[in-house]
Design a protein around this motif. Sequence first.
Motif, PDB file in Angstrom:
ATOM      1  N   LEU A   5       0.866  -1.179   0.000  1.00  0.00           N
ATOM      2  CA  LEU A   5       0.000   0.000   0.000  1.00  0.00           C
ATOM      3  C   LEU A   5       0.903   1.230   0.000  1.00  0.00           C
ATOM      4  CD1 LEU A   5      -2.821   1.355   0.338  1.00  0.00           C
ATOM      5  CD2 LEU A   5      -2.517   1.097   2.824  1.00  0.00           C
ATOM      6  N   PHE A   6       0.672   2.145  -0.958  1.00  0.00           N
ATOM      7  CA  PHE A   6       1.510   3.341  -0.989  1.00  0.00           C
ATOM      8  C   PHE A   6       0.710   4.573  -1.412  1.00  0.00           C
ATOM      9  CE2 PHE A   6       1.857   1.583  -5.233  1.00  0.00           C
ATOM     10  CZ  PHE A   6       1.939   2.666  -6.082  1.00  0.00           C
ATOM     11  N   MET A   7       1.247   5.715  -1.050  1.00  0.00           N
ATOM     12  CA  MET A   7       0.653   7.018  -1.321  1.00  0.00           C
ATOM     13  C   MET A   7       1.478   7.730  -2.384  1.00  0.00           C
ATOM     14  SD  MET A   7       0.617  10.276   1.321  1.00  0.00           S
ATOM     15  CE  MET A   7      -0.636   9.698   2.452  1.00  0.00           C
ATOM     16  N   VAL A   8       0.791   8.392  -3.314  1.00  0.00           N
ATOM     17  CA  VAL A   8       1.445   9.232  -4.311  1.00  0.00           C
ATOM     18  C   VAL A   8       1.004  10.671  -4.052  1.00  0.00           C
ATOM     19  CG1 VAL A   8       1.747   9.735  -6.761  1.00  0.00           C
ATOM     20  CG2 VAL A   8       1.468   7.366  -6.001  1.00  0.00           C
ATOM     21  N   ILE A   9       1.966  11.552  -3.768  1.00  0.00           N
ATOM     22  CA  ILE A   9       1.658  12.950  -3.491  1.00  0.00           C
ATOM     23  C   ILE A   9       2.244  13.802  -4.605  1.00  0.00           C
ATOM     24  CG2 ILE A   9       1.635  14.752  -1.727  1.00  0.00           C
ATOM     25  CD1 ILE A   9       3.223  11.673  -0.592  1.00  0.00           C
ATOM     26  N   ILE A  10       1.431  14.646  -5.207  1.00  0.00           N
ATOM     27  CA  ILE A  10       1.887  15.576  -6.237  1.00  0.00           C
ATOM     28  C   ILE A  10       1.859  16.984  -5.652  1.00  0.00           C
ATOM     29  CG2 ILE A  10       1.551  16.465  -8.562  1.00  0.00           C
ATOM     30  CD1 ILE A  10       0.089  13.877  -9.233  1.00  0.00           C
ATOM     31  N   PHE A  11       3.024  17.632  -5.655  1.00  0.00           N
ATOM     32  CA  PHE A  11       3.163  18.996  -5.168  1.00  0.00           C
ATOM     33  C   PHE A  11       3.259  19.924  -6.380  1.00  0.00           C
ATOM     34  CE2 PHE A  11       5.072  16.166  -2.025  1.00  0.00           C
ATOM     35  CZ  PHE A  11       4.463  16.583  -0.846  1.00  0.00           C
ATOM     36  N   HIS A  12       2.369  20.894  -6.462  1.00  0.00           N
ATOM     37  CA  HIS A  12       2.338  21.822  -7.593  1.00  0.00           C
ATOM     38  C   HIS A  12       2.897  23.179  -7.163  1.00  0.00           C
ATOM     39  CE1 HIS A  12      -0.054  19.098 -10.045  1.00  0.00           C
ATOM     40  NE2 HIS A  12      -0.930  18.977  -9.057  1.00  0.00           N
ATOM     41  N   PRO A  41      -4.705  10.572   5.690  1.00  0.00           N
ATOM     42  CA  PRO A  41      -5.598  11.612   5.173  1.00  0.00           C
ATOM     43  C   PRO A  41      -6.418  11.068   4.013  1.00  0.00           C
ATOM     44  CG  PRO A  41      -3.358  11.991   4.423  1.00  0.00           C
ATOM     45  CD  PRO A  41      -3.289  10.857   5.400  1.00  0.00           C
ATOM     46  N   PRO A  42      -7.605  11.625   3.770  1.00  0.00           N
ATOM     47  CA  PRO A  42      -8.435  11.124   2.670  1.00  0.00           C
ATOM     48  C   PRO A  42      -7.829  11.428   1.307  1.00  0.00           C
ATOM     49  CG  PRO A  42      -9.399  13.091   3.656  1.00  0.00           C
ATOM     50  CD  PRO A  42      -8.256  12.692   4.531  1.00  0.00           C
ATOM     51  N   SER A  43      -8.212  10.628   0.315  1.00  0.00           N
ATOM     52  CA  SER A  43      -7.737  10.812  -1.057  1.00  0.00           C
ATOM     53  C   SER A  43      -8.024  12.227  -1.549  1.00  0.00           C
ATOM     54  CB  SER A  43      -8.425   9.811  -1.992  1.00  0.00           C
ATOM     55  OG  SER A  43      -8.025   8.494  -1.727  1.00  0.00           O
ATOM     56  N   LYS A  44      -7.158  12.703  -2.411  1.00  0.00           N
ATOM     57  CA  LYS A  44      -7.287  13.957  -3.161  1.00  0.00           C
ATOM     58  C   LYS A  44      -6.976  15.209  -2.352  1.00  0.00           C
ATOM     59  CE  LYS A  44      -8.346  11.957  -6.968  1.00  0.00           C
ATOM     60  NZ  LYS A  44      -7.288  11.858  -8.004  1.00  0.00           N
ATOM     61  N   LEU A  45      -7.295  15.237  -1.053  1.00  0.00           N
ATOM     62  CA  LEU A  45      -7.192  16.459  -0.254  1.00  0.00           C
ATOM     63  C   LEU A  45      -8.077  17.552  -0.853  1.00  0.00           C
ATOM     64  CD1 LEU A  45      -3.400  16.709   0.709  1.00  0.00           C
ATOM     65  CD2 LEU A  45      -5.313  16.063   2.175  1.00  0.00           C
ATOM     66  N   HIS A  46      -9.372  17.267  -0.938  1.00  0.00           N
ATOM     67  CA  HIS A  46     -10.313  18.206  -1.525  1.00  0.00           C
ATOM     68  C   HIS A  46     -10.241  19.563  -0.822  1.00  0.00           C
ATOM     69  CE1 HIS A  46     -12.127  15.397  -4.252  1.00  0.00           C
ATOM     70  NE2 HIS A  46     -12.347  14.529  -3.269  1.00  0.00           N
ATOM     71  N   GLY A  47     -10.226  20.616  -1.612  1.00  0.00           N
ATOM     72  CA  GLY A  47     -10.121  21.969  -1.088  1.00  0.00           C
ATOM     73  C   GLY A  47      -8.745  22.565  -1.264  1.00  0.00           C
ATOM     74  N   CYS A  48      -7.746  21.735  -1.610  1.00  0.00           N
ATOM     75  CA  CYS A  48      -6.383  22.205  -1.851  1.00  0.00           C
ATOM     76  C   CYS A  48      -6.050  22.037  -3.330  1.00  0.00           C
ATOM     77  CB  CYS A  48      -5.387  21.427  -0.993  1.00  0.00           C
ATOM     78  SG  CYS A  48      -3.674  21.975  -1.193  1.00  0.00           S
ATOM     79  N   ARG A  49      -5.476  23.083  -3.937  1.00  0.00           N
ATOM     80  CA  ARG A  49      -5.135  23.030  -5.365  1.00  0.00           C
ATOM     81  C   ARG A  49      -3.653  22.787  -5.612  1.00  0.00           C
ATOM     82  NH1 ARG A  49      -7.606  28.722  -7.005  1.00  0.00           N
ATOM     83  NH2 ARG A  49      -6.611  29.155  -4.983  1.00  0.00           N
ATOM     84  N   ILE A  50      -2.826  22.806  -4.573  1.00  0.00           N
ATOM     85  CA  ILE A  50      -1.391  22.678  -4.804  1.00  0.00           C
ATOM     86  C   ILE A  50      -0.808  21.369  -4.270  1.00  0.00           C
ATOM     87  CG2 ILE A  50      -1.051  25.172  -4.921  1.00  0.00           C
ATOM     88  CD1 ILE A  50       0.015  25.104  -2.063  1.00  0.00           C
ATOM     89  N   ILE A  51      -1.611  20.577  -3.549  1.00  0.00           N
ATOM     90  CA  ILE A  51      -1.179  19.248  -3.096  1.00  0.00           C
ATOM     91  C   ILE A  51      -2.313  18.268  -3.384  1.00  0.00           C
ATOM     92  CG2 ILE A  51      -0.353  17.834  -1.177  1.00  0.00           C
ATOM     93  CD1 ILE A  51       0.509  20.382   0.248  1.00  0.00           C
ATOM     94  N   VAL A  52      -1.974  17.168  -4.053  1.00  0.00           N
ATOM     95  CA  VAL A  52      -2.963  16.142  -4.396  1.00  0.00           C
ATOM     96  C   VAL A  52      -2.432  14.793  -3.929  1.00  0.00           C
ATOM     97  CG1 VAL A  52      -4.251  15.004  -6.240  1.00  0.00           C
ATOM     98  CG2 VAL A  52      -3.742  17.449  -6.408  1.00  0.00           C
ATOM     99  N   ILE A  53      -3.316  13.991  -3.316  1.00  0.00           N
ATOM    100  CA  ILE A  53      -2.927  12.669  -2.812  1.00  0.00           C
ATOM    101  C   ILE A  53      -3.743  11.589  -3.522  1.00  0.00           C
ATOM    102  CG2 ILE A  53      -3.141  11.115  -0.828  1.00  0.00           C
ATOM    103  CD1 ILE A  53      -2.353  13.355   0.969  1.00  0.00           C
ATOM    104  N   ASP A  54      -3.082  10.532  -3.947  1.00  0.00           N
ATOM    105  CA  ASP A  54      -3.743   9.323  -4.435  1.00  0.00           C
ATOM    106  C   ASP A  54      -3.131   8.120  -3.729  1.00  0.00           C
ATOM    107  OD1 ASP A  54      -5.691  10.144  -6.409  1.00  0.00           O
ATOM    108  OD2 ASP A  54      -4.006  10.768  -7.654  1.00  0.00           O
ATOM    109  N   TYR A  55      -3.908   7.041  -3.677  1.00  0.00           N
ATOM    110  CA  TYR A  55      -3.443   5.803  -3.047  1.00  0.00           C
ATOM    111  C   TYR A  55      -3.514   4.647  -4.034  1.00  0.00           C
ATOM    112  CZ  TYR A  55      -3.878   8.243   1.426  1.00  0.00           C
ATOM    113  OH  TYR A  55      -3.743   9.132   2.456  1.00  0.00           O
ATOM    114  N   TYR A  56      -2.585   3.718  -3.887  1.00  0.00           N
ATOM    115  CA  TYR A  56      -2.546   2.522  -4.732  1.00  0.00           C
ATOM    116  C   TYR A  56      -2.192   1.312  -3.873  1.00  0.00           C
ATOM    117  CZ  TYR A  56      -2.384   5.612  -8.805  1.00  0.00           C
ATOM    118  OH  TYR A  56      -2.678   6.566  -9.756  1.00  0.00           O
ATOM    119  N   VAL A  57      -2.714   0.158  -4.288  1.00  0.00           N
ATOM    120  CA  VAL A  57      -2.220  -1.103  -3.769  1.00  0.00           C
ATOM    121  C   VAL A  57      -1.567  -1.801  -4.956  1.00  0.00           C
ATOM    122  CG1 VAL A  57      -4.462  -2.261  -4.107  1.00  0.00           C
ATOM    123  CG2 VAL A  57      -2.757  -3.244  -2.551  1.00  0.00           C
ATOM    124  N   LYS A  58      -0.355  -2.263  -4.757  1.00  0.00           N
ATOM    125  CA  LYS A  58       0.424  -2.839  -5.856  1.00  0.00           C
ATOM    126  C   LYS A  58       0.830  -4.252  -5.484  1.00  0.00           C
ATOM    127  CE  LYS A  58       4.591  -1.217  -6.429  1.00  0.00           C
ATOM    128  NZ  LYS A  58       5.705  -0.315  -6.791  1.00  0.00           N
TER     129      LYS A  58
END
Length: 393
Positions: free
Chosen positions: A219-226, A265-282
Amino acid sequence: MGKLKLFSISLNNPQAVYYPGQFLEGHVTVELNEEMKMRGIRLQFYGGAIVRWSETHTSGKRTTVRHYSAHETYFNSELVLFGKASGQGGDNPTLHAGSYTYPFRYQLRDGIPSSFEGSFGRIRYYLNATIDKPWKFDHTTKRAFTVVNLLDLNSDPGAAVGSRGENEKTLCCLCCKSGPISCKFQIDRCGYVPGESIPIKAEVINHSNRRMKRSYAELFMVIIFHSTRKSRTDYRKIGEISHGEILPGDSDTWNGDLLPIPPLPPSKLHGCRIIVIDYYVKFCVTPAGPAFQLEIPIKLIIGSIPLRSTVQQYGFPPPLQGPSHSQLYQGGTQASAPPEASMPPPTYADSAFGTVNIKDEDDSEYTKGDMNYTPVYAYYNWGTTAQPSAPTQ
């Protein structure tokens, strides 16, 4: 002993967990051994996100460092507790020796994102109280709190739907080419809340002439910082479970092995436009010797409110189709209220990523308060029992 004996911020909610739209209530305490002349005592309410990192670039003999950043401010308000507001003229008042309690009440904005602390950015909320002294250093105390913007899995049609993937890989050993290793991997639904476990179903067939060291689910988290000019992606491993070796010609089957989900934290981080979170199971299969491993990733949705269809499977009564959590508790002060009528209540547990230091560049050596802060997230204490569900379509 100095003039100031105590300067602290207390919140009426001991968990210090709030939803967007709720009221932040508490008091600031000041105890003086002697009288103190000051411009005033002020309390700052702050919430915002920041993204920041640096990169080194080399061109020929020249090396440059480029800085990337972006920020969002959700609120930044000041409340005068005693004396004058910032920048206001006039005589400076004196506060006599004694103990003083200043209550406050502040409503958080609707739609603000969940608290998050990352490697290259953060979403942080805090209170900052200041005793503004003329011609001397100010006294400051700081207190962080957590905001949880609830993600209801029932609002996402894809959360209740299963997903599957398959992959095949052929290994080469010197000039000899062996048979493939093949894998099929599936999960029965894509939506989960922290505290649940993901039943992993997979089949690995080793047609190669090489041993597989192990297979595992991660289980891992992908965070995109804009930033304003560029984006950066960071990966955080959260947990894994594994099986042992698979010999040439053998196979291995996963029949619902449980991969637990810690407080996140919940997926996407709704309400924030500069940080986005997604989760994956691989799901991965690792060959012995030099070779790339076989991988099958599946995207998850990590929410704060569980699927109604799964709640009964934990022994709770059927949830009623009542008003939403935000409608029931907007403006309230309970942080552990149930998401909706008959929905089992979550607890709130420390983030799986631990504690951070909240001292900022603007904070001086005289800034007091608890600088160690751990975000907390909704967590359903359901144990590790697998959830029966319909076969994947």
